[in-house]
Scaffold this motif. Sequence first.
Motif, PDB file in Angstrom:
ATOM      1  N   ASP A  25      40.304  44.563  49.568  1.00  0.00           N
ATOM      2  CA  ASP A  25      40.906  44.836  48.524  1.00  0.00           C
ATOM      3  C   ASP A  25      39.991  46.078  48.358  1.00  0.00           C
ATOM      4  O   ASP A  25      39.695  47.162  47.518  1.00  0.00           O
ATOM      5  CB  ASP A  25      41.245  44.727  47.515  1.00  0.00           C
ATOM      6  N   THR A  62      37.074  52.527  45.797  1.00  0.00           N
ATOM      7  CA  THR A  62      38.265  52.037  45.409  1.00  0.00           C
ATOM      8  C   THR A  62      37.935  50.792  45.198  1.00  0.00           C
ATOM      9  O   THR A  62      37.762  50.089  46.526  1.00  0.00           O
ATOM     10  CB  THR A  62      39.415  52.244  45.258  1.00  0.00           C
ATOM     11  N   ARG A 111      40.479  47.763  44.662  1.00  0.00           N
ATOM     12  CA  ARG A 111      42.339  47.556  44.376  1.00  0.00           C
ATOM     13  C   ARG A 111      42.225  45.806  44.140  1.00  0.00           C
ATOM     14  O   ARG A 111      41.991  44.954  44.455  1.00  0.00           O
ATOM     15  CB  ARG A 111      43.766  47.331  45.267  1.00  0.00           C
ATOM     16  N   THR A 125      44.498  50.050  40.688  1.00  0.00           N
ATOM     17  CA  THR A 125      43.330  50.549  41.283  1.00  0.00           C
ATOM     18  C   THR A 125      42.180  51.049  40.756  1.00  0.00           C
ATOM     19  O   THR A 125      42.428  51.992  39.668  1.00  0.00           O
ATOM     20  CB  THR A 125      44.088  51.342  42.807  1.00  0.00           C
TER      21      THR A 125
END
Length: 334
Positions: free
Chosen positions: A206, A213, A215, A226
Motif C-alpha cells: 500500500d 503516498t 493507502r 490515501t
Amino acid sequence: MASIQKRGTGWRAQVRRAGFPSQSATFDTKRDAEAWSREIERSMDRGIYVDLREAQIITLAEALERYGREVVPAKGQRQRELNRVRQLQTFPIARKALGAIRGADMAAFRDWRASGGAGPNTIRLDLALISNVYVTASREWGMEGLPNPVASIRKPRVPAGRERRVRPGELGAIMAVADMTLSCMAVFAVATAMRRGEIAGLRWADVDLRRCTARLTKTKNGDGRTVPLSPIAAEALSLLPSASQERDGLVFGMSSNAITIAWRRACARSGVQGLTFHDLRHEGASRLFEDTDLDVMEIRLITGHRTLQMLARYTHLRADRLVERLAGRPRVAA
C-alpha cells in the motif's frame, strides 16, 4: 386495571384490556412494575399503543448477542466493538428485558459504571452501543415504538483532550535508545499523524514511494484514505531494515500492542516521562497547522478525522509558533 404480583425476588405486572393483547413484564421493584403498567394503560387510552410483547421477552443480553452477530461485522473496529458487546452482556442490567429497561435503569447503570472506576468516555461508549441496539431493534427487528431509555438520560462529560506536545530534545533522546525500526516509526508517526493501528497495519503493497503516498484501507472510523508522504516520512521508510527486502508484508512488522510496549520501554530508558505513542499523532496534526500552508479541510483528509470538532481536540498549537507565522505575514493596510 393492572395486576401486580410478587414473583420470587421480583414483581410481575400484567395489563389486560379488551381489544388489546395481554401485556406482562417482570421488574426488580414494585414501583417499577406499577410505573410500567401505568405507561401501557396510558398508551392504550391515547390510542398510541404499540405491541411490545417481543421486547418484554428478549433480554438486553440476547439483543446484544444478535447485534454482535448481525451489525458489528459491518463496522470498522469490529473486534473492539465485539469486545464491548461481550463485556456489556456480563453486567446485571443485561439480564433485564429490553422493554423493561427504563431511563432510571440506564441512569443507575451509568452511575454504577462510574463508581466502578470506568471513565467518562468509556461510559459514553457503553451507552452509545446500548442505544444503537435499541435503534436497531426498533427499525430492523420488528419492535417499532420501542422506547430508547438511553435517549432520556444525561451522558458523562468527556474531559478535554490531552495537550501533551513533544518537547525539544525528547524525540532525539528516545531515538538514541531505540532500535532503528522504532526510531523510523516515531519519525513517520509525527510526519503523517497516523494512528498507531494504522501504522501497525500498513503494508508495503500500500506504499508508493515514487508517488509518495500510503493507502490506508482499514482505519478506526472505517473509511479508507490515501496519506501523502512528506520527504521526512518517505526517508523514514527508506531507512527501515526491511526496506531492501521483498515488499509484500507489514512495513514495520509490529502489532499495536508491541508498539506500545516498545515505546514505553524506550521512554523509560531515555528518561522521557508522560509521552505516549498516541501523542505523536497529536504532535503531527499540530505541526501540519504550524509548519504548512494546508487548509483545515486538507489537514482533515490527511489525519482522517471525521469532524472538525474531533480534529480540534487533537490539535494543540504553540503560541510562539503562531506569533512567528503572524510576524512573517505582510501587514494589512488600515
